[in-house]
Design a protein around this motif. Structure first.
Motif, mmCIF file in Angstrom:
data_model
loop_
_atom_site.group_PDB
_atom_site.id
_atom_site.type_symbol
_atom_site.label_atom_id
_atom_site.label_comp_id
_atom_site.label_asym_id
_atom_site.label_seq_id
_atom_site.Cartn_x
_atom_site.Cartn_y
_atom_site.Cartn_z
ATOM 1 N N THR A 1 1.460 12.841 13.506
ATOM 2 C CA THR A 1 0.284 11.911 13.405
ATOM 3 C C THR A 1 -0.302 12.017 12.109
ATOM 4 O O THR A 1 -0.514 12.991 11.633
ATOM 5 C CB THR A 1 -0.767 12.301 14.724
ATOM 6 N N LEU A 2 -0.723 10.905 11.429
ATOM 7 C CA LEU A 2 -0.960 10.753 10.229
ATOM 8 C C LEU A 2 -2.401 9.954 10.260
ATOM 9 O O LEU A 2 -2.394 8.720 11.001
ATOM 10 C CB LEU A 2 -0.089 10.058 9.336
ATOM 11 N N MET A 3 -3.599 10.308 9.447
ATOM 12 C CA MET A 3 -4.682 9.617 9.171
ATOM 13 C C MET A 3 -4.213 9.322 7.597
ATOM 14 O O MET A 3 -4.512 10.148 6.891
ATOM 15 C CB MET A 3 -5.895 10.285 9.449
ATOM 16 N N ASN B 1 10.125 10.548 1.629
ATOM 17 C CA ASN B 1 9.112 11.367 2.461
ATOM 18 C C ASN B 1 8.056 11.819 1.755
ATOM 19 O O ASN B 1 7.457 12.928 2.105
ATOM 20 C CB ASN B 1 9.956 12.570 3.176
ATOM 21 N N LYS B 2 7.785 11.407 0.528
ATOM 22 C CA LYS B 2 6.554 11.702 -0.042
ATOM 23 C C LYS B 2 5.303 10.812 -0.092
ATOM 24 O O LYS B 2 4.353 11.267 -0.508
ATOM 25 C CB LYS B 2 6.916 11.950 -1.600
ATOM 26 N N ARG B 3 5.510 9.643 0.448
ATOM 27 C CA ARG B 3 4.388 8.736 0.578
ATOM 28 C C ARG B 3 4.668 8.082 1.875
ATOM 29 O O ARG B 3 5.472 7.937 2.475
ATOM 30 C CB ARG B 3 4.554 7.529 -0.509
ATOM 31 N N PHE B 4 3.256 7.418 2.285
ATOM 32 C CA PHE B 4 3.306 6.641 3.386
ATOM 33 C C PHE B 4 3.078 5.201 2.938
ATOM 34 O O PHE B 4 1.983 4.953 2.152
ATOM 35 C CB PHE B 4 2.162 7.023 4.641
ATOM 36 N N GLU B 5 3.686 4.092 3.438
ATOM 37 C CA GLU B 5 3.746 2.920 2.992
ATOM 38 C C GLU B 5 3.296 1.905 3.984
ATOM 39 O O GLU B 5 3.595 2.105 5.111
ATOM 40 C CB GLU B 5 4.900 2.420 2.058
ATOM 41 N N VAL C 1 1.120 -1.145 0.009
ATOM 42 C CA VAL C 1 -0.008 0.144 -0.160
ATOM 43 C C VAL C 1 0.990 1.353 0.116
ATOM 44 O O VAL C 1 2.019 1.387 0.724
ATOM 45 C CB VAL C 1 -0.999 -0.033 1.151
ATOM 46 N N SER C 2 0.812 2.147 -0.839
ATOM 47 C CA SER C 2 1.408 3.338 -0.904
ATOM 48 C C SER C 2 0.457 4.666 -1.253
ATOM 49 O O SER C 2 -0.233 4.551 -2.051
ATOM 50 C CB SER C 2 2.435 3.370 -2.132
ATOM 51 N N VAL C 3 0.317 5.496 -0.264
ATOM 52 C CA VAL C 3 -0.658 6.684 -0.131
ATOM 53 C C VAL C 3 0.323 7.911 -0.448
ATOM 54 O O VAL C 3 1.116 8.303 0.467
ATOM 55 C CB VAL C 3 -1.421 6.560 0.853
ATOM 56 N N PRO C 4 0.072 8.649 -1.184
ATOM 57 C CA PRO C 4 0.889 9.862 -1.457
ATOM 58 C C PRO C 4 0.464 10.774 -0.252
ATOM 59 O O PRO C 4 -0.713 10.794 0.132
ATOM 60 C CB PRO C 4 0.512 10.529 -2.931
ATOM 61 N N LEU C 5 1.401 11.646 0.341
ATOM 62 C CA LEU C 5 1.095 12.450 1.599
ATOM 63 C C LEU C 5 0.062 13.380 1.258
ATOM 64 O O LEU C 5 -0.486 14.163 2.121
ATOM 65 C CB LEU C 5 2.271 12.808 2.188
ATOM 66 N N GLN C 6 -0.029 14.178 -0.091
ATOM 67 C CA GLN C 6 -1.133 14.877 -0.296
ATOM 68 C C GLN C 6 -2.417 14.422 -0.284
ATOM 69 O O GLN C 6 -3.440 15.397 -0.081
ATOM 70 C CB GLN C 6 -0.966 15.544 -1.795
ATOM 71 N N PRO D 1 -5.765 7.270 4.255
ATOM 72 C CA PRO D 1 -6.695 6.299 3.708
ATOM 73 C C PRO D 1 -6.264 4.753 3.536
ATOM 74 O O PRO D 1 -5.215 4.902 2.841
ATOM 75 C CB PRO D 1 -7.387 6.967 2.632
ATOM 76 N N TYR D 2 -6.974 3.882 3.718
ATOM 77 C CA TYR D 2 -6.701 2.369 3.450
ATOM 78 C C TYR D 2 -5.388 1.650 4.147
ATOM 79 O O TYR D 2 -5.149 0.628 4.465
ATOM 80 C CB TYR D 2 -6.741 2.306 1.989
ATOM 81 N N ALA D 3 -4.285 2.745 4.415
ATOM 82 C CA ALA D 3 -3.387 1.872 5.103
ATOM 83 C C ALA D 3 -3.655 1.404 6.552
ATOM 84 O O ALA D 3 -3.030 0.512 7.219
ATOM 85 C CB ALA D 3 -2.173 3.059 5.264
ATOM 86 N N ASP D 4 -4.671 1.846 7.115
ATOM 87 C CA ASP D 4 -5.249 1.586 8.413
ATOM 88 C C ASP D 4 -6.044 0.132 8.443
ATOM 89 O O ASP D 4 -6.477 -0.110 9.554
ATOM 90 C CB ASP D 4 -6.008 2.555 9.228
ATOM 91 N N LEU D 5 -6.124 -0.338 7.332
ATOM 92 C CA LEU D 5 -7.142 -1.588 7.288
ATOM 93 C C LEU D 5 -6.350 -2.928 7.801
ATOM 94 O O LEU D 5 -6.904 -3.901 7.849
ATOM 95 C CB LEU D 5 -7.659 -1.780 5.830
ATOM 96 N N ALA D 6 -4.935 -2.715 7.976
ATOM 97 C CA ALA D 6 -4.211 -3.845 8.308
ATOM 98 C C ALA D 6 -4.624 -4.249 9.985
ATOM 99 O O ALA D 6 -4.590 -3.369 10.631
ATOM 100 C CB ALA D 6 -2.751 -3.732 8.030
ATOM 101 N N ASN D 7 -4.943 -5.623 10.072
ATOM 102 C CA ASN D 7 -5.434 -5.765 11.484
ATOM 103 C C ASN D 7 -3.855 -6.280 12.391
ATOM 104 O O ASN D 7 -2.905 -6.086 11.751
ATOM 105 C CB ASN D 7 -6.151 -7.146 11.428
ATOM 106 N N HIS D 8 -4.165 -6.251 13.628
ATOM 107 C CA HIS D 8 -3.176 -6.427 14.474
ATOM 108 C C HIS D 8 -2.724 -7.751 14.508
ATOM 109 O O HIS D 8 -3.347 -8.786 14.629
ATOM 110 C CB HIS D 8 -3.554 -5.968 15.987
#
Length: 435
Positions: A173-175, A198-202, A10-15, A177-184
């Motif tokens: 702190t970041l919110m 430092n341009k994407r959250f993965e 999963v890779s979400v651009p920070l914008q 989208p979709y990166a948070d769907l991974a379970n524990h």
């Protein structure tokens, strides 16, 4: 399907992510400010009052709540955020403790959790009145929340779905989208991180992922269930970090740890936290998930109990590096191995009396809870089968209190088993003395 190697999945651009600096006034906020500007260039300008609030003095979770409320109400046509928000659960299905009002909090039954839920709920309602109330809130003009229910929903999402990161010394702190769907998982096969540029959250795999296998991250490798419930609204069956703490724990007599472990088929040194089932016990449970969970809980209970190693506290009068004990008797940790109950009738009598006292405390803690373990397990069975639908918050509370009762029940079972072990060894000593 081919297995996935160690790679980014999963890779979400920070914008497209909500990014705030944890301490915008007293610390560094360069990266957070840059991310907020990128977001506005992509999704449109934020109201000036909201911009100032996001970078202001309020707590990080309050600032992020304000931003999420604005996104939920003002970006109905965003392809990314509208679809993402549609996947999020409603407020009454989010079971972190902040959502448990005074009445439903009683369903938790555990005093410490009830008090924590009360504290968090009252704080959240105070935040709503101060900032988001449509009449008296400081941000009332922005019309972020039609009611306290909207605020509680957004705050619950922020509490359970945000990530923490650090870039060049700046806490973020970041919110995402979709990166948070991974379970524990306590054995995660994936992790989240900022990309090297430092341009994407993965979300990246730590090991190969087989077809059908779930990618899971750690929400906190050392969190016991009360903290997992507090922060995320669920419990982990057999959580290895769980510990039982009785109200009168410090007044209870210590038991001979070496003998207790032996009686239940465990080995190791509780002083070092190395308690584990013996191989024969593990082999007997092989393939049985329920038995493995029972062993996990048993280990947690053993590490919760107050044990003695059979030695009096060291004193200067003992003399020498090793006191009165020869060096060969000592372990690598620099102390002698734990001793068993002395093979004397009076020692067994004293230990069994201590066992009775400790068992009484665990049983009392179990008995004072409003419902029994059996009742709660039946409730969950009916709920999971669809025969009886519990409210989401109630179902979460029942799962939480059930796991606590399983630990207490396991503690009583251990002490019963230990008492039987003591009785058998005491009889052997008496038989030898009669010969």
């Amino acid at each position: 399907m081919q297995p996935l190697d160690r790679q980014c999945i999963v890779s979400v651009p920070l914008q497209h992510a909500l990014v705030i600096s944890d301490e915008p006034l007293s610390g560094i906020s360069v990266f957070g400010d840059r991310c907020q500007e990128l977001w506005q260039e992509t999704h449109g300008r934020l109201p000036l009052q909201l911009q100032e609030f996001i970078t202001g003095e309020a707590r990080w979770d309050v600032r992020m709540t304000a931003w999420l409320l604005w996104v939920a109400s003002e970006l109905p046509d965003s392809p990314l955020w509208t679809a993402y928000i549609a996947t999020l659960p409603p407020a009454d299905e989010v079971t972190c403790l902040i959502n448990y009002g005074p009445e439903v909090a009683k369903e938790l039954q555990i005093k410490e959790l009830i008090e924590e839920a009360k504290s968090q709920y009252n704080w959240a309602m105070g935040v709503h009145r101060k900032y988001f109330d449509s009449v008296q809130g400081e941000l009332a003009q922005l019309k972020l929340a039609a009611s306290a229910r909207d605020t509680m929903w957004a705050m619950s999402m922020v509490r359970t779905r945000t990530f923490s990161e650090n870039v060049n010394g700046e806490g973020l702190t970041l919110m995402v989208p979709y990166a948070d769907l991974a379970n524990h998982s306590f054995r995660p096969n994936a992790t989240f991180c900022m990309a090297r540029d430092n341009k994407r959250f993965e979300l990246r795999l730590l090991s190969a992922l087989a077809p059908g296998e779930e990618a899971a991250i750690s929400y906190g490798e050392s969190k016991p269930n009360p903290e997992v419930m507090r922060d995320y609204g669920f419990v982990v069956p057999g959580n290895p970090n769980d510990r039982l703490q009785l109200p009168d724990q410090e007044q209870l007599p210590p038991l001979y740890g070496a003998s207790v472990l032996e009686s239940v088929g465990f080995k190791g040194d509780w002083r070092e936290g190395t308690v584990a089932p013996k191989r024969t016990v593990l082999e007997a449970s092989d393939g049985d998930a329920g038995e493995r969970l029972k062993l996990n809980r048993r280990r947690c209970v053993l590490l919760s109990m107050t044990f003695t190693d059979g030695f009096p506290p060291a004193s200067p009068s003992q003399g020498g590096l090793f006191g009165n004990w020869p060096p060969k008797a000592w372990t690598d940790s620099g102390r002698p191995p734990p001793q068993h109950v002395p093979a004397q009738p009076r020692a067994f009598d004293a230990e069994r009396a201590n066992v009775a006292a400790v068992r009484h405390s665990y049983q009392a803690a179990l008995d004072e809870l409003p419902t029994t373990l059996q009742t709660d397990m039946q409730l969950l069975e009916l709920h999971d089968s669809g025969e009886l639908r519990l409210d989401g918050l109630v179902a979460g509370a029942v799962r939480c209190r059930t796991e606590h009762k399983l630990l207490l029940t396991e503690a009583v079972a251990i002490l019963n088993q230990y008492d039987s072990w003591l009785a058998r060894h005491q009889e052997k000593v008496l038989a030898r003395n009669r010969q």
